[in-house]
Design a protein around this motif. Structure first.
Motif, short mmCIF file in Angstrom:
data_model
loop_
_atom_site.label_atom_id
_atom_site.label_comp_id
_atom_site.label_asym_id
_atom_site.label_seq_id
_atom_site.Cartn_x
_atom_site.Cartn_y
_atom_site.Cartn_z
N VAL A 133 51.85 -18.94 34.97
CA VAL A 133 50.98 -18.11 34.14
C VAL A 133 49.57 -18.11 34.73
CG1 VAL A 133 49.98 -17.80 31.85
CG2 VAL A 133 52.35 -18.61 32.08
N LYS A 134 49.02 -16.90 34.88
CA LYS A 134 47.68 -16.74 35.44
C LYS A 134 46.69 -16.34 34.34
CE LYS A 134 47.26 -16.69 39.48
NZ LYS A 134 46.91 -17.78 40.43
N ASP A 135 45.45 -16.13 34.73
CA ASP A 135 44.41 -15.78 33.77
C ASP A 135 44.64 -14.41 33.15
OD1 ASP A 135 43.15 -18.15 34.32
OD2 ASP A 135 41.80 -17.28 35.81
N TYR A 136 45.30 -13.51 33.90
CA TYR A 136 45.55 -12.16 33.41
C TYR A 136 47.04 -11.86 33.39
CZ TYR A 136 40.60 -11.47 34.61
OH TYR A 136 39.23 -11.57 34.70
N ASP A 137 47.42 -10.99 32.48
CA ASP A 137 48.79 -10.49 32.47
C ASP A 137 48.91 -9.38 33.53
OD1 ASP A 137 51.38 -10.09 31.78
OD2 ASP A 137 50.98 -9.06 29.90
N ILE A 138 50.11 -9.17 34.03
CA ILE A 138 50.37 -8.12 35.02
C ILE A 138 51.60 -7.35 34.59
CG2 ILE A 138 50.86 -7.58 37.44
CD1 ILE A 138 49.78 -10.29 38.20
N THR A 139 51.53 -6.03 34.66
CA THR A 139 52.70 -5.22 34.34
C THR A 139 53.41 -4.79 35.63
OG1 THR A 139 51.53 -3.09 34.40
CG2 THR A 139 51.53 -4.30 32.30
N VAL A 140 54.65 -4.39 35.49
CA VAL A 140 55.42 -3.88 36.63
C VAL A 140 54.73 -2.64 37.20
CG1 VAL A 140 57.66 -3.01 37.40
CG2 VAL A 140 57.55 -4.81 35.65
N GLU A 141 54.24 -1.79 36.32
CA GLU A 141 53.56 -0.56 36.73
C GLU A 141 52.32 -0.86 37.56
OE1 GLU A 141 50.34 2.39 36.26
OE2 GLU A 141 50.47 0.47 35.20
N GLN A 142 51.58 -1.90 37.20
CA GLN A 142 50.38 -2.26 37.96
C GLN A 142 50.73 -2.76 39.36
OE1 GLN A 142 48.68 -5.04 35.20
NE2 GLN A 142 47.47 -3.48 34.13
N LEU A 143 51.84 -3.48 39.47
CA LEU A 143 52.28 -3.92 40.79
C LEU A 143 52.71 -2.74 41.65
CD1 LEU A 143 54.37 -7.03 39.66
CD2 LEU A 143 52.34 -7.11 41.10
N LEU A 144 53.45 -1.81 41.07
CA LEU A 144 53.92 -0.64 41.81
C LEU A 144 52.76 0.23 42.29
CD1 LEU A 144 57.03 0.45 39.70
CD2 LEU A 144 57.05 -0.03 42.15
N SER A 145 51.70 0.30 41.50
CA SER A 145 50.58 1.19 41.82
C SER A 145 49.44 0.46 42.54
CB SER A 145 50.05 1.83 40.53
OG SER A 145 49.61 0.84 39.61
N HIS A 146 49.65 -0.81 42.93
CA HIS A 146 48.63 -1.60 43.64
C HIS A 146 47.37 -1.77 42.79
CE1 HIS A 146 50.96 -1.48 47.36
NE2 HIS A 146 51.10 -0.18 47.19
N ARG A 147 47.56 -1.94 41.50
CA ARG A 147 46.42 -2.17 40.61
C ARG A 147 46.56 -3.51 39.87
NH1 ARG A 147 45.86 0.92 36.42
NH2 ARG A 147 48.09 1.39 36.33
N ALA A 148 47.26 -4.45 40.48
CA ALA A 148 47.48 -5.76 39.85
C ALA A 148 46.39 -6.76 40.23
CB ALA A 148 48.84 -6.31 40.24
#
Length: 375
Positions: A133-148
């Motif tokens: 677990v990190k400081d921020y949550d990450i969505t699959v969509e953010q990973l796909l769009s390089h916005r994670a």
């Protein structure tokens, strides 16, 4: 009376034959109007490409173009093996395609979403419960769009024996990695983020990533010469070159064992055109609605969706696709949906001074101009 009836029947037959002939002539003419002789561009293409190859001293190059799912140009230039002087064959010679592999990863995830195995707008932690677990949550969509907000690359080298990132220590590397920006805010291109997507796909399917990508995308697109870059090279695989002080060298062994989500695939220029057409006619693999979601821009300047570049070329023509670069290879795949054109190019050297855009934009402009004149 009988003679009169027979004459009437004879006249009717003649009229029907005349109508039938007229119909055939009409449709033949109509189909003739739609048929475009793209071969008139071949000589100009040859000169443009050979000039480009010589300008950058590229050992070998393959390029293919299709219109409405039919190849209209496909040629090889230079050598796949300089020492042996082996020619480049667009239907057979495999090059490194680099980040074009990301499009296959994105379409694989879209297919898994259609199968109700995930939702791309949900947290990665929902599916990877052991991920630190990190400081921020990450969505699959953010990973796909390089916005994670993740780093571009974790490892310092991909050379065999020097690569310090593997599936076995990925979670510990994630624990050590700091965010470079808050997720969902900035576009920060991340191969590392796509590695995380590869871990996700394997968790969802219980199968190796390469097997899932093959079953869900590669086989359905009819790609017979697109394979993981696992170091087992056959006679149709190009040599991979680098240049040092104006001399060519052969790239040493690279470790792609944990890099199949962001890159590390081999393909031919003709296979890439097939892949482009499977995206162009999206319902071959995923629904048009799912593909539309992948192409919806997510970054601030509207040039990147989910695993796909989406923008306009120099002449203002919209396309989507991806480019790629990896040790000993560079690639580009552009798909023009309005006019059903697909173009791919592959070379067997990585040189940051080489930019395909001007060449490909000029070639596509010629095809678009010819299509317009034929309307």
């Amino acid at each position: 009376m009988i003679l009169f009836s027979q004459n009437i029947l004879g006249i009717k037959r003649i009229i029907l034959k005349i109508i039938s002939c007229l119909v055939i002539v009409f449709f033949s003419a109509a189909s003739g109007q739609k048929k475009i002789d793209f071969s008139v561009l071949d000589n100009k293409n040859d000169k443009l490409i050979e000039k480009f190859r010589k300008k950058y001293d590229i050992p070998g190059l393959a390029i293919s173009v299709s219109h409405k799912n039919q190849l209209v140009y496909s040629k090889g230039f230079g050598y796949s093996d300089v020492e042996k002087k082996l020619e480049v064959i667009p239907s057979k010679t495999k090059f490194r395609i680099g980040s074009i592999s990301k499009t296959i990863t994105a379409v694989t995830l879209a297919k898994l979403q259609e199968e109700n195995k995930l939702k791309i707008n949900e947290s990665i932690y929902k599916y990877l419960d052991s991920l630190p677990v990190k400081d921020y949550d990450i969505t699959v969509e953010q990973l796909l769009s390089h916005r994670a907000g993740l780093v571009r690359d974790y490892q310092k080298s991909f050379m065999c024996g020097e690569n310090d990132l593997h599936r076995s220590n990925f979670y510990s590397s994630f624990q050590k990695t700091d965010f470079i920006s808050k997720p969902g805010v900035d576009f920060s291109y991340s191969n590392y983020g796509y590695m995380l997507l590869g871990v996700l796909i394997e968790k969802l399917t219980g199968e190796p990533l390469t097997k899932t990508k093959k079953e869900l995308v590669i086989d359905k697109a009819g790609l017979n010469h697109t394979v993981p870059d696992d170091g087992n090279f056959d006679e149709d695989t190009s040599r991979f070159y680098y240049r040092y002080k104006d001399k060519l060298g052969i790239v040493p062994c690279t470790d792609c064992s944990f890099n199949y989500a962001p890159g590390c695939y081999l393909s031919t220029s003709e296979d890439l055109v097939k892949l482009g057409n499977s995206y162009l006619y999206a319902d071959r693999i995923i629904s048009k609605e799912s593909f539309k979601e992948l192409l919806t821009p997510r970054n601030y300047d509207k040039t990147y969706g989910l695993g796909f570049i989406t923008r306009k070329d120099y002449y203002g023509n919209y396309f989507f696709g991806h480019n790629g670069a990896y040790y000993g290879g560079m690639s580009n795949l552009k798909i023009y949906p309005k006019d059903r054109l697909v173009i791919s190019i592959l070379i067997n050297i990585k040189d940051n001074s080489i930019n395909f855009d001007a060449l490909l934009d000029e070639i596509i402009f010629q095809y678009l101009d010819l299509i317009k004149k034929s309307e």
